[in-house]
Design a protein around this motif. Structure first.
Motif, PDB file in Angstrom:
ATOM      1  N   PRO A  40       0.684  -1.110   0.051  1.00  0.00           N
ATOM      2  CA  PRO A  40      -0.092   0.100   0.223  1.00  0.00           C
ATOM      3  C   PRO A  40       0.765   1.251   0.057  1.00  0.00           C
ATOM      4  CG  PRO A  40       0.116  -0.871   2.128  1.00  0.00           C
ATOM      5  CD  PRO A  40       0.796  -1.997   1.207  1.00  0.00           C
ATOM      6  N   ALA A  41       2.114   1.180   0.160  1.00  0.00           N
ATOM      7  CA  ALA A  41       3.267   2.359   0.398  1.00  0.00           C
ATOM      8  C   ALA A  41       4.248   2.171  -0.096  1.00  0.00           C
ATOM      9  CB  ALA A  41       2.981   2.817   1.961  1.00  0.00           C
ATOM     10  N   THR A  42       5.115   3.063  -0.303  1.00  0.00           N
ATOM     11  CA  THR A  42       6.495   3.182  -0.792  1.00  0.00           C
ATOM     12  C   THR A  42       7.151   4.508  -0.141  1.00  0.00           C
ATOM     13  OG1 THR A  42       8.119   2.597  -2.350  1.00  0.00           O
ATOM     14  CG2 THR A  42       6.207   4.047  -3.104  1.00  0.00           C
ATOM     15  N   GLY A  43       8.679   4.824  -0.590  1.00  0.00           N
ATOM     16  CA  GLY A  43       8.931   5.887  -0.169  1.00  0.00           C
ATOM     17  C   GLY A  43       9.853   6.455  -1.489  1.00  0.00           C
ATOM     18  N   ALA A  44       9.992   7.814  -1.222  1.00  0.00           N
ATOM     19  CA  ALA A  44      10.813   8.552  -2.257  1.00  0.00           C
ATOM     20  C   ALA A  44      11.872   9.194  -1.413  1.00  0.00           C
ATOM     21  CB  ALA A  44      10.012   9.686  -2.801  1.00  0.00           C
ATOM     22  N   PHE A  45      13.206   9.048  -2.207  1.00  0.00           N
ATOM     23  CA  PHE A  45      14.412   9.452  -1.634  1.00  0.00           C
ATOM     24  C   PHE A  45      15.259  10.505  -2.728  1.00  0.00           C
ATOM     25  CE2 PHE A  45      12.900   5.212  -0.386  1.00  0.00           C
ATOM     26  CZ  PHE A  45      12.567   5.465   0.995  1.00  0.00           C
ATOM     27  N   MET A  46      16.127  11.352  -1.911  1.00  0.00           N
ATOM     28  CA  MET A  46      16.972  12.180  -3.081  1.00  0.00           C
ATOM     29  C   MET A  46      17.722  13.096  -1.866  1.00  0.00           C
ATOM     30  SD  MET A  46      13.457  14.414  -3.238  1.00  0.00           S
ATOM     31  CE  MET A  46      12.667  12.997  -3.566  1.00  0.00           C
ATOM     32  N   VAL A  47      18.520  13.762  -2.806  1.00  0.00           N
ATOM     33  CA  VAL A  47      19.057  15.201  -1.857  1.00  0.00           C
ATOM     34  C   VAL A  47      18.682  16.338  -2.328  1.00  0.00           C
ATOM     35  CG1 VAL A  47      21.545  15.860  -1.544  1.00  0.00           C
ATOM     36  CG2 VAL A  47      21.159  13.629  -1.872  1.00  0.00           C
ATOM     37  N   ILE A  48      18.176  17.158  -1.325  1.00  0.00           N
ATOM     38  CA  ILE A  48      17.635  18.364  -1.503  1.00  0.00           C
ATOM     39  C   ILE A  48      18.840  19.479  -1.143  1.00  0.00           C
ATOM     40  CG2 ILE A  48      15.651  20.214  -1.436  1.00  0.00           C
ATOM     41  CD1 ILE A  48      14.111  17.708  -0.476  1.00  0.00           C
ATOM     42  N   LYS A  49      19.280  20.203  -2.112  1.00  0.00           N
ATOM     43  CA  LYS A  49      20.205  21.210  -1.837  1.00  0.00           C
ATOM     44  C   LYS A  49      19.868  22.717  -1.859  1.00  0.00           C
ATOM     45  CE  LYS A  49      24.244  18.575  -3.196  1.00  0.00           C
ATOM     46  NZ  LYS A  49      25.487  18.777  -3.571  1.00  0.00           N
ATOM     47  N   ASN A  50      20.131  23.545  -0.808  1.00  0.00           N
ATOM     48  CA  ASN A  50      19.642  24.750  -0.599  1.00  0.00           C
ATOM     49  C   ASN A  50      20.971  25.668  -1.122  1.00  0.00           C
ATOM     50  OD1 ASN A  50      18.852  27.467  -0.028  1.00  0.00           O
ATOM     51  ND2 ASN A  50      18.657  27.022   2.173  1.00  0.00           N
ATOM     52  N   ASN A  51      20.998  26.257  -2.161  1.00  0.00           N
ATOM     53  CA  ASN A  51      21.772  27.150  -2.728  1.00  0.00           C
ATOM     54  C   ASN A  51      21.745  28.660  -2.313  1.00  0.00           C
ATOM     55  OD1 ASN A  51      23.399  25.138  -4.004  1.00  0.00           O
ATOM     56  ND2 ASN A  51      21.961  25.203  -5.851  1.00  0.00           N
ATOM     57  N   GLY A  52      20.864  28.895  -1.554  1.00  0.00           N
ATOM     58  CA  GLY A  52      20.394  30.252  -1.009  1.00  0.00           C
ATOM     59  C   GLY A  52      21.074  30.727   0.172  1.00  0.00           C
ATOM     60  N   ASP A  53      20.828  31.924   0.730  1.00  0.00           N
ATOM     61  CA  ASP A  53      21.790  32.519   1.818  1.00  0.00           C
ATOM     62  C   ASP A  53      20.919  32.649   3.195  1.00  0.00           C
ATOM     63  OD1 ASP A  53      24.065  33.028   0.224  1.00  0.00           O
ATOM     64  OD2 ASP A  53      23.216  34.883  -0.515  1.00  0.00           O
ATOM     65  N   LYS A  54      19.464  31.759   2.963  1.00  0.00           N
ATOM     66  CA  LYS A  54      18.849  31.579   4.241  1.00  0.00           C
ATOM     67  C   LYS A  54      18.345  30.162   4.293  1.00  0.00           C
ATOM     68  CE  LYS A  54      14.311  33.211   2.437  1.00  0.00           C
ATOM     69  NZ  LYS A  54      13.127  34.017   2.869  1.00  0.00           N
TER      70      LYS A  54
END
Length: 154
Positions: A40-54
């Motif tokens: 009934p379910a699964t997962g999603a995975f990744m790397v989320i990079k914040n290139n901003g200054d805040k």
């Protein structure tokens, strides 16, 4: 005069003057784990990079493959690993959030249809400033290197 102001505001918005957190984010290696038949379910995975200054926060995730989408984390409670929803995923300025098996991840709950290896699941993230970013996550077969210990059969 009101129409001119609205027109000017829309031009500024489309030109990126009101850039949001999503414009500062780069998502690397997004994938959805192929779920076993009838799961009934699964997962999603990744790397989320914040290139901003805040610092920013991912406050919501949505997708078209499941009825419910939640931001989750694995926690060790008294020696037992448990998954729990989280309100947000914090990403420091110039930092990154790693969404991986056994840690932070996106849960796709109540899948609408069986997935096949190679399918693509569009996932839209909403940030704390209201901006959004869509990523396409490819469905991949889990390998021993990415499957959490709870899925191993003995």
């Amino acid at each position: 005069m009101k129409q001119v102001s609205l027109f000017a505001a829309s031009l500024l918005f489309s030109a990126g003057v009101f850039a949001g957190s999503a414009d500062q984010v780069v998502v690397q290696d997004p994938y959805v784990r192929l779920a076993p038949p009838n799961a009934p379910a699964t997962g999603a995975f990744m790397v989320i990079k914040n290139n901003g200054d805040k610092d920013i926060k991912v406050v919501k995730a949505e997708n078209t493959a499941s009825k419910v989408t939640e931001l989750h984390n694995h926690l060790n409670e008294g020696g037992v690993m448990k998954m729990r929803p989280v309100q947000s995923v914090d990403i420091k300025a110039k930092g990154e959030a790693v969404l991986k098996p056994g840690g932070l991840h996106v849960m796709l709950i109540d899948l609408k249809a069986a997935m096949k290896e190679g399918d693509v699941v569009p996932i839209t993230f909403t940030f704390d400033d209201g901006s959004t970013k869509k990523v396409d996550a490819k469905v991949v077969r889990p390998t021993a290197a990415v499957a959490p210990m709870s899925e191993h059969k003995h």
